[in-house]
Scaffold this motif. Structure first.
Motif, PDB file in Angstrom:
ATOM      1  N   LEU A  20     -11.367   9.030 -13.170  1.00 57.09           N
ATOM      2  CA  LEU A  20     -12.787   8.734 -13.369  1.00 57.09           C
ATOM      3  C   LEU A  20     -13.647   9.335 -12.256  1.00 57.09           C
ATOM      4  N   ILE A  21     -13.203   9.215 -11.029  1.00 55.08           N
ATOM      5  CA  ILE A  21     -13.952   9.768  -9.896  1.00 55.08           C
ATOM      6  C   ILE A  21     -14.025  11.285  -9.997  1.00 55.08           C
ATOM      7  N   LYS A  22     -12.910  11.936 -10.331  1.00 51.75           N
ATOM      8  CA  LYS A  22     -12.909  13.393 -10.471  1.00 51.75           C
ATOM      9  C   LYS A  22     -13.857  13.836 -11.589  1.00 51.75           C
ATOM     10  N   ASP A  23     -13.888  13.119 -12.697  1.00 51.43           N
ATOM     11  CA  ASP A  23     -14.803  13.459 -13.790  1.00 51.43           C
ATOM     12  C   ASP A  23     -16.256  13.306 -13.365  1.00 51.43           C
ATOM     13  N   TYR A  65     -21.386  15.732 -11.646  1.00 53.15           N
ATOM     14  CA  TYR A  65     -22.431  15.762 -10.627  1.00 53.15           C
ATOM     15  C   TYR A  65     -22.628  17.178 -10.103  1.00 53.15           C
ATOM     16  N   HIS A  66     -21.542  17.905  -9.872  1.00 58.59           N
ATOM     17  CA  HIS A  66     -21.629  19.251  -9.294  1.00 58.59           C
ATOM     18  C   HIS A  66     -22.246  20.256 -10.255  1.00 58.59           C
TER      19      HIS A  66
END
Length: 69
Positions: free
Chosen positions: A57-60, A65-66
């Motif tokens: 979830l954090i990686k997604d 965001y990027h």
């Protein structure tokens, strides 16, 4: 979930021994490994599994965001 491994960390402690659970996961593109440690194999498994979901979830979120930067 692509792989699940359990290792006893201190076999001399008998039923009080800690276990380490390694979970390897993939989303079809990326792969990652998470670890859970506890005296209870179910708890160690749960910790590793929760970490795996949180990592994904954090990686997604970071990828999304990027795109805006």
């Amino acid at each position: 979930l692509t792989d699940y491994k359990v290792r006893v960390l201190d076999g001399k402690s008998a039923t009080a021994a800690s276990v380490r659970v390694l979970i390897e996961s993939t989303d079809g593109t990326d792969s990652w490994t998470t670890i859970g440690v506890s005296c209870d194999v179910i708890e160690a498994s749960w910790l590793a599994l929760v970490d795996s979901f949180e990592y994904k979830l954090i990686k997604d979120i970071e990828k999304k965001y990027h795109k805006f930067i």
